[in-house]
Design a protein around this motif. Structure first.
Motif, mmCIF file in Angstrom:
data_model
loop_
_atom_site.group_PDB
_atom_site.id
_atom_site.type_symbol
_atom_site.label_atom_id
_atom_site.label_comp_id
_atom_site.label_asym_id
_atom_site.label_seq_id
_atom_site.Cartn_x
_atom_site.Cartn_y
_atom_site.Cartn_z
ATOM 1 N N VAL A 69 47.712 -18.248 14.077
ATOM 2 C CA VAL A 69 46.368 -18.680 13.675
ATOM 3 C C VAL A 69 46.358 -18.993 12.186
ATOM 4 C CG1 VAL A 69 45.451 -16.329 13.372
ATOM 5 C CG2 VAL A 69 43.885 -18.181 13.825
ATOM 6 N N GLY A 70 47.116 -18.208 11.391
ATOM 7 C CA GLY A 70 47.265 -18.540 9.971
ATOM 8 C C GLY A 70 48.166 -19.767 9.836
ATOM 9 N N ALA A 147 35.230 -11.280 8.191
ATOM 10 C CA ALA A 147 34.702 -10.918 9.520
ATOM 11 C C ALA A 147 34.636 -12.172 10.378
ATOM 12 C CB ALA A 147 33.339 -10.261 9.393
ATOM 13 N N GLY A 148 35.797 -12.790 10.560
ATOM 14 C CA GLY A 148 35.914 -13.900 11.509
ATOM 15 C C GLY A 148 36.258 -13.309 12.869
ATOM 16 N N GLY A 151 38.461 -9.879 12.305
ATOM 17 C CA GLY A 151 37.656 -8.877 11.605
ATOM 18 C C GLY A 151 36.530 -8.349 12.497
ATOM 19 N N GLU A 206 42.129 -18.932 -2.836
ATOM 20 C CA GLU A 206 41.030 -18.043 -3.266
ATOM 21 C C GLU A 206 41.308 -16.579 -2.931
ATOM 22 O OE1 GLU A 206 39.739 -20.631 -0.713
ATOM 23 O OE2 GLU A 206 40.419 -21.803 -2.430
ATOM 24 N N THR A 228 46.590 -6.429 8.191
ATOM 25 C CA THR A 228 47.266 -7.130 9.297
ATOM 26 C C THR A 228 47.032 -8.632 9.158
ATOM 27 O OG1 THR A 228 45.329 -6.901 10.748
ATOM 28 C CG2 THR A 228 47.049 -5.202 10.935
ATOM 29 N N HIS A 277 55.424 -7.032 11.201
ATOM 30 C CA HIS A 277 54.600 -8.199 11.557
ATOM 31 C C HIS A 277 54.523 -8.385 13.086
ATOM 32 C CE1 HIS A 277 53.020 -12.288 9.939
ATOM 33 N NE2 HIS A 277 52.377 -11.909 11.041
ATOM 34 N N ILE A 278 53.897 -7.400 13.742
ATOM 35 C CA ILE A 278 53.808 -7.427 15.202
ATOM 36 C C ILE A 278 52.355 -7.492 15.686
ATOM 37 C CG2 ILE A 278 56.030 -6.338 15.700
ATOM 38 C CD1 ILE A 278 54.498 -3.631 15.965
HETATM 39 P P1 NAP Z 1 39.017 -16.507 11.072
HETATM 40 O O1 NAP Z 1 38.287 -16.363 12.373
HETATM 41 O O2 NAP Z 1 39.117 -17.842 10.443
HETATM 42 O O3 NAP Z 1 38.338 -15.453 10.042
HETATM 43 C C1 NAP Z 1 38.580 -15.500 8.678
HETATM 44 C C2 NAP Z 1 37.484 -14.734 7.934
HETATM 45 O O4 NAP Z 1 37.776 -14.808 6.536
HETATM 46 C C3 NAP Z 1 36.079 -15.284 8.089
HETATM 47 O O5 NAP Z 1 35.159 -14.214 8.098
HETATM 48 C C4 NAP Z 1 35.868 -16.122 6.830
HETATM 49 O O6 NAP Z 1 34.522 -16.221 6.440
HETATM 50 C C5 NAP Z 1 36.629 -15.296 5.830
HETATM 51 N N1 NAP Z 1 37.114 -16.095 4.688
HETATM 52 C C6 NAP Z 1 37.877 -17.187 4.723
HETATM 53 N N2 NAP Z 1 38.129 -17.640 3.476
HETATM 54 C C7 NAP Z 1 37.498 -16.796 2.656
HETATM 55 C C8 NAP Z 1 37.368 -16.718 1.254
HETATM 56 N N3 NAP Z 1 37.943 -17.635 0.460
HETATM 57 N N4 NAP Z 1 36.640 -15.709 0.738
HETATM 58 C C9 NAP Z 1 36.042 -14.789 1.545
HETATM 59 N N5 NAP Z 1 36.142 -14.815 2.894
HETATM 60 C C10 NAP Z 1 36.849 -15.801 3.431
HETATM 61 O O7 NAP Z 1 40.513 -15.996 11.211
HETATM 62 P P2 NAP Z 1 41.086 -14.905 12.252
HETATM 63 O O8 NAP Z 1 41.428 -15.542 13.546
HETATM 64 O O9 NAP Z 1 40.185 -13.730 12.236
HETATM 65 O O10 NAP Z 1 42.478 -14.559 11.522
HETATM 66 C C11 NAP Z 1 42.476 -13.991 10.218
HETATM 67 C C12 NAP Z 1 43.891 -13.948 9.675
HETATM 68 O O11 NAP Z 1 44.634 -12.965 10.371
HETATM 69 C C13 NAP Z 1 44.711 -15.227 9.868
HETATM 70 O O12 NAP Z 1 44.463 -16.160 8.836
HETATM 71 C C14 NAP Z 1 46.132 -14.733 9.870
HETATM 72 O O13 NAP Z 1 46.667 -14.868 8.593
HETATM 73 C C15 NAP Z 1 46.014 -13.253 10.197
HETATM 74 N N6 NAP Z 1 46.710 -12.880 11.457
HETATM 75 C C16 NAP Z 1 47.758 -12.016 11.401
HETATM 76 C C17 NAP Z 1 48.387 -11.623 12.570
HETATM 77 C C18 NAP Z 1 49.531 -10.660 12.562
HETATM 78 O O14 NAP Z 1 50.447 -10.814 13.358
HETATM 79 N N7 NAP Z 1 49.519 -9.637 11.726
HETATM 80 C C19 NAP Z 1 47.971 -12.128 13.804
HETATM 81 C C20 NAP Z 1 46.894 -12.996 13.810
HETATM 82 C C21 NAP Z 1 46.263 -13.381 12.642
HETATM 83 P P3 NAP Z 1 33.505 -17.197 7.241
HETATM 84 O O15 NAP Z 1 33.476 -16.678 8.645
HETATM 85 O O16 NAP Z 1 32.219 -17.015 6.567
HETATM 86 O O17 NAP Z 1 34.099 -18.570 7.154
#
Ligand code: NAP
Length: 311
Positions: A69-70, A147-148, A151, A206, A228, A277-278
């Motif tokens: 997703v990232g 909190a996407g 979160g 940012e 995570t 990283h799991i």
């Molecule tokens: P998402 O739905 O896009 O949520 C991202 C959250 O971050 C949203 O609440 C967004 O705010 C907020 N945000 C984005 N840019 C910001 C900024 N500049 N300042 C403040 N808040 C900001 O993403 P997700 O699906 O939850 O995934 C989040 C991250 O988890 C991914 O990007 C990835 O890197 C990581 N991830 C890691 C693993 C792992 O294996 N450990 C697995 C999956 C994902 P708004 O909602 O207001 O836009």
């Protein structure tokens, strides 16, 4: 004529032949350089940087279908300038990653690794009223930085543990607030009031280094940090220092700035639970991630819009 496509070799076995029809696939292993040629699509893992060199040496490239997703491993500005579509795999890994976040939260709060080490060491002398006392969750505060999808999924698991929730996000989340009682606050308040801070913002210019000496200093003494999301959100040297000084209670990490290398001071730091990283590592989720990535490729090559574009 089948389309020539580069696909991460590690995805073999997660994909069915029916998903790969009309694709002439070159499987590329992690660590191998990206081949040059008339490839129209690339399906990389998050460990492969896709930047200027790739965009230059793949002149026919139409889509980068990232298997995560990232997408901080893709130069999205260069892609946009070249007119190359970039897609990710949102949604399908939300629950797996939220569950793993909770695994880290519970492991750090209740000192699981220290307990396992004690048992295995043969030095455990039996139940003791002061042994390995951890953090009682009920009545404490969980701060969600971001909190996407993930979160919120972490937050939705929190009321069962009696946690109060604070969160930061660029936009308010009324449904999440209604369902969980969460409150949206400024970062400084989240840091100063949370007993556990969990990171769920993506890595971006940012957010890189958002956990640094200054923000660590704003956290409650003894608080727990969970990450995570992406390693580069945290200045690892500063985190190690805060753990060494006892200013932070514990850290649970799944991601690191320079994976798979881990900062030596973090490796040695006390009260850390370090995972490789799991976050999305369940059989079902990994199949779904591979499936979405290839479905995005098939859509674009079939003249349809991608399912999950990042811009
Ligand atoms: P998402 O739905 O896009 O949520 C991202 C959250 O971050 C949203 O609440 C967004 O705010 C907020 N945000 C984005 N840019 C910001 C900024 N500049 N300042 C403040 N808040 C900001 O993403 P997700 O699906 O939850 O995934 C989040 C991250 O988890 C991914 O990007 C990835 O890197 C990581 N991830 C890691 C693993 C792992 O294996 N450990 C697995 C999956 C994902 P708004 O909602 O207001 O836009």
């Amino acid at each position: 004529m089948p389309h020539r496509v580069l696909v991460a070799r590690e995805l073999k076995g997660l994909l069915e032949p029916s998903q790969l029809v009309d694709l002439d696939i070159t499987w590329v292993a992690a660590g191998e350089p990206t081949p040059k040629g008339d490839y129209v699509a690339i399906v990389p893992l998050l460990s492969r940087w896709v930047g200027g060199t790739e965009f230059k040496s793949l002149p026919n490239l139409r889509i980068v279908a990232n298997v995560a997703v990232g997408y901080n491993n893709v130069d999205v500005v260069a892609a946009e300038m070249r007119g190359v579509i970039v897609t990710n795999t949102p949604g399908v890994l939300t629950d797996a990653t939220a569950d793993l976040t909770w695994a880290l939260l519970l492991a750090t709060a209740r000192r699981l690794v220290e307990g396992v080490d004690l048992v295995r060491s043969g030095k455990w002398t039996g139940w003791h009223p002061h042994q390995l006392l951890g953090l009682e969750l009920r009545g404490r505060t969980l701060g969600l930085l971001g909190a996407g999808r993930i979160g919120q999924a972490v937050g939705r698991r929190a009321p069962g543990f009696g946690l109060r929730i604070l969160y930061t996000a660029r936009t308010a989340k009324p449904d999440f607030e209604r369902d969980t009682g969460a409150t949206r606050v400024e970062l400084s308040r989240l840091l100063s009031e949370s007993d556990i801070v969990s990171l769920h913002v993506p890595s971006s210019p940012e957010t890189k280094g958002i956990i640094n000496p200054e923000t660590l200093g704003q956290m409650k003494p003894g608080a727990i940090l969970i990450n995570t999301s992406r390693g580069d959100l945290v200045r690892e040297e500063a985190l190690a220092q805060a753990l060494e000084d006892g200013q932070l209670g514990a850290a649970g990490l799944d991601v690191y700035t320079d994976e798979p290398a881990i900062h030596p001071r973090l490796l040695a730091a006390p009260r850390t639970v370090l995972l490789p990283h799991i976050g999305s590592a369940t059989e079902e989720t990994r199949r779904k991630m591979a499936t979405i990535a290839v479905a995005n490729v098939q859509c674009v090559l079939g003249g349809k819009p991608p399912l999950t574009p990042v811009f």
